[in-house]
Each structure stands twice: as C-alpha cells, then as structure tokens.
Design an enzyme around this catalytic site. Structure first.
Site, PDB file in Angstrom:
ATOM      1  CD  GLU A  23      -2.780   1.340   2.437  1.00 38.42           C
ATOM      2  OE1 GLU A  23      -2.716   0.483   3.328  1.00 38.42           O
ATOM      3  OE2 GLU A  23      -3.591   2.287   2.472  1.00 38.42           O
ATOM      4  CE  LYS A  30      -5.938  -0.059   1.653  1.00 42.29           C
ATOM      5  NZ  LYS A  30      -6.620  -0.633   2.810  1.00 42.29           N
TER       6      LYS A  30
HETATM    7  C1  5MM Z   1      -8.171   1.494   8.366  1.00 47.81           C
HETATM    8  O1  5MM Z   1      -7.258   2.536   8.387  1.00 47.81           O
HETATM    9  C2  5MM Z   1      -5.861   2.276   8.228  1.00 47.81           C
HETATM   10  C3  5MM Z   1      -5.204   3.304   9.091  1.00 47.81           C
HETATM   11  O2  5MM Z   1      -4.527   2.752  10.068  1.00 47.81           O
HETATM   12  P1  5MM Z   1      -3.655   3.688  11.060  1.00 47.81           P
HETATM   13  O3  5MM Z   1      -4.409   3.706  12.316  1.00 47.81           O
HETATM   14  O4  5MM Z   1      -2.365   2.941  11.153  1.00 47.81           O
HETATM   15  O5  5MM Z   1      -3.503   5.048  10.461  1.00 47.81           O
HETATM   16  C4  5MM Z   1      -5.400   2.575   6.791  1.00 47.81           C
HETATM   17  O6  5MM Z   1      -4.099   2.110   6.523  1.00 47.81           O
HETATM   18  C5  5MM Z   1      -6.321   1.996   5.799  1.00 47.81           C
HETATM   19  O7  5MM Z   1      -6.177   0.604   5.734  1.00 47.81           O
HETATM   20  C6  5MM Z   1      -6.134   2.566   4.409  1.00 47.81           C
HETATM   21  O8  5MM Z   1      -5.639   3.856   4.399  1.00 47.81           O
HETATM   22  C7  5MM Z   1      -7.475   2.560   3.744  1.00 47.81           C
HETATM   23  O9  5MM Z   1      -8.396   3.219   4.569  1.00 47.81           O
HETATM   24  P2  5MM Z   1      -9.293   4.364   3.926  1.00 47.81           P
HETATM   25  O10 5MM Z   1     -10.099   4.882   5.086  1.00 47.81           O
HETATM   26  O11 5MM Z   1      -8.328   5.360   3.358  1.00 47.81           O
HETATM   27  O12 5MM Z   1     -10.098   3.643   2.889  1.00 47.81           O
END
Ligand code: 5MM
Length: 336
Positions: A175, A217
C-alpha cells in the site's frame, strides 16, 4: 497457479473486496470520539464484531485487515476473530507495520517502520489464522515531495516486508498511499503516483517478489482536497487506469483501492467507473476503511446494542461497493 496467487484471487474475485478494519488504537479512538463512543477494547471489539458477523460478509467481503489488538480478541460467540471471519468465507489479514514515523533526512516526510522482528511476528500471525498482511507507505505530495529519499526508502521497506511475508506463506498487500492533502491538480497526482508505484515495483522485483502473489493497494488519481481544479468521476477513472496500466506489471492479479478520505459515494462512484472502463486484466476492487464503515459507525453510535440495524447499514454499503466492482452501481440504487 501458486498458493499465494490462489489466496489473492480468493480475496479479490467474485465481486468481493477488502474491509480495512486495521485502525490502530490511536486512529480508532479518533473515529469513536467523533461519534461520542468511549474508546476501549470492549467497544472497539463490539463495533468490529458487529461488522464481521453481518450477512453481507459472505457475498461482498473477501478479506478483512485486522489490527494486532483485534486478531487477539475473542468474539461474543467464543470464536477467535480470525475464526469468525473465516466462517463467512473471507480471509483474515493483519496490518504488520508499526506506523509511519518522521523520515530522518527529510523531516516533513514519513517512513513506515516495523521490519525489526517482523519474521517472528509473521509466524505468530500465521498461527492465529492470518493469510495476508498489510504495510502502508505514506507519501506527501507537493512540488518537492515525495523526495527521492522518501520514494527510495518507502519502496525498499515495502519490498523487504513483502519478501518476509511471502516467505511465511502469506500474501502481502503493498500500500503506497499518496495523500490527498494539498492543492495539487489531478495531473500532478498522476505524475507523482506513477513515480511512487514505479519505484515500488523496481524494488519488489529486486527483492524477487512473486508478483502473482501480491495485492496492490493504491490511491485513486484525484486532485488535492484544497485544489480548485475539481474533475468529474469520469476523468478520475480514466487517469487512474492510465496510471495503473503504465506502472503495474501485468503479473499482479489485482488492485484494491484505498478510499483515502473520499466520501462513501465518491469512493463507490469512482470505483464503478474504473470498472466500466477497465480494459486491463487486473481485478479492480476496494480495500476501504472509512468508505465502508462511516455510515455504519454513525448509526451504531446512536445505540451500540442495535446490532441488526448497524449490520443493515454496513451490508448496504458493501453491496454498493461490490456492484461498483462490476460497473453495475448507480446513484438510484443508493436510495432503494
Ligand atoms: C483502516 O485505516 C488504516 C489506518 O490505520 P492507522 O491507524 O495505522 O492510520 C489505513 O491504513 C487503511 O487501511 C487505508 O488507508 C485505507 O483506509 P481508507 O479509510 O483510506 O479507505
């Protein structure tokens, strides 16, 4: 077909996508604070378990990304959380990075940490039932960012992480997230995201990663949140496809987008158009956190015992996203 490729396809195929429920306690506390629910292990579990036992899991969710706290919790039904997820047919996954920290040498940027001791942690997660993992690199965007240093060090970390994960028999989600913050145009996002993804694959190939056994991702190609040059969904979809076609090797089985701060509807509409125009062999689906959970969280916060009602809201959202993976979503379906 390799075992890793089979796992990746199980997660991504048949109109399914990924539920990103891997918010660290800090982020989850922000989310719960925003709806005035106390953030404690019990409430974090209750909300997540509510989603993981929803009917929609079976048809719309191929994988769930968990956080360390959750993968170690026991559900109400006395199952472990990975067991609960597996009974729905979805694959349990785990976030294994330990967060983005200040990047020495370019202190306005970040580098994701978590490689020390990773091989041992992976073995434990595998035993707990995880079959895929996630690591997120974060990139600022502006005229001077991401710097060469950020491009190089984050790609290198993502590749070292991927090698360890595949060695342990799991599928790494790679990601690289170019943040939406800023006044940049969509063209700038296209240019910078292309550099980021390109560099990631350069490193993944050096580290001998089986590209058929990863999931990418990425962010979609969007103008910055404060840009005055907004563009229609149509164009977002075309630019996103252009970026992926030009920079992702064809061995990669699928792409699961992050929502990155888009609203639920924006993230669904954009994914729908990406799939309408998709002339590649990549599966294009979702790995959404906020864009799958926002409405459900809001509804749940009004009465945290209303499990069925919350599940209905989640099922609807997941259903809409699933339709978007087939290019079959329309705005009218939102109100039906
Ligand atoms: C679920 O949110 C994750 C964030 O974790 P942190 O607490 O470590 O910041 C994040 O990595 C998430 O998996 C991705 O950004 C995708 O989430 P969104 O909300 O951007 O779809």
């Amino acid at each position: 077909m390799s075992e890793l490729n089979k796992i990746a396809l199980k997660i991504l195929s048949s109109g399914k996508g990924i539920l990103a429920a891997d918010e660290s306690n800090g982020t989850m506390t922000k989310r719960l604070d925003s709806v005035n629910v106390p953030s404690n292990p019990e409430n974090r579990l209750l909300f997540r378990e509510t989603l993981f036992s929803a009917n929609g899991m079976k048809d719309f969710i191929g994988g769930v990304i968990l956080y360390d706290e959750t993968i170690n919790q026991i559900s109400n039904s006395k199952k472990t959380i990975p067991e609960l997820i597996s009974t729905t047919g979805a694959v349990p996954g785990i976030k294994v990075d330990t967060g983005a920290k200040v990047l020495a040498g370019s202190t306005e940027e970040k580098i994701t940490e978590g490689l020390d001791g990773l091989r041992e942690r992976l073995k434990l997660y595998y035993k707990l039932g995880a079959r895929f993992t996630k690591w997120r690199g974060v990139y600022n965007i502006s005229d001077k960012y991401p710097s060469k240093l950020s491009l190089h060090s984050n790609a290198h970390a993502l590749a070292r992480y991927s090698a360890l994960v595949q060695e342990c028999g799991m599928v790494p989600i790679v990601e690289p997230e170019v943040l939406m913050d800023g006044s940049h145009s969509a063209e700038a996002c296209l240019k910078k995201t292309s550099e980021v993804i390109n560099k990631c694959f350069e490193e993944l190939i050096i580290h001998k990663i089986d590209l058929t056994g990863i999931i990418l991702k990425p962010n979609m190609i969007l103008p910055g949140t404060t840009s005055n040059k907004k563009i229609p969904s149509d164009e977002i979809a075309k630019l996103t496809l252009k970026c992926l076609k030009e920079n992702v090797p064809s061995d990669v089985p699928g792409i699961a987008f992050l929502s990155g701060g888009q609203t639920e509807i924006e993230a669904t509409e954009n994914l729908n158009l990406i799939n309408k125009y998709n002339d590649t062999n990549f599966i294009m689906t979702y790995s959404y956190g906020r864009a799958l959970q926002q409405s459900a969280l809001k509804f749940w916060s009004k009465d945290i015992k209303n499990i069925k009602g919350t599940q209905k809201v989640f099922d609807h959202r997941a259903n809409m996203c699933s339709l978007a993976t087939q290019g079959k979503w329309s705005a009218e379906l939102e109100t039906k």
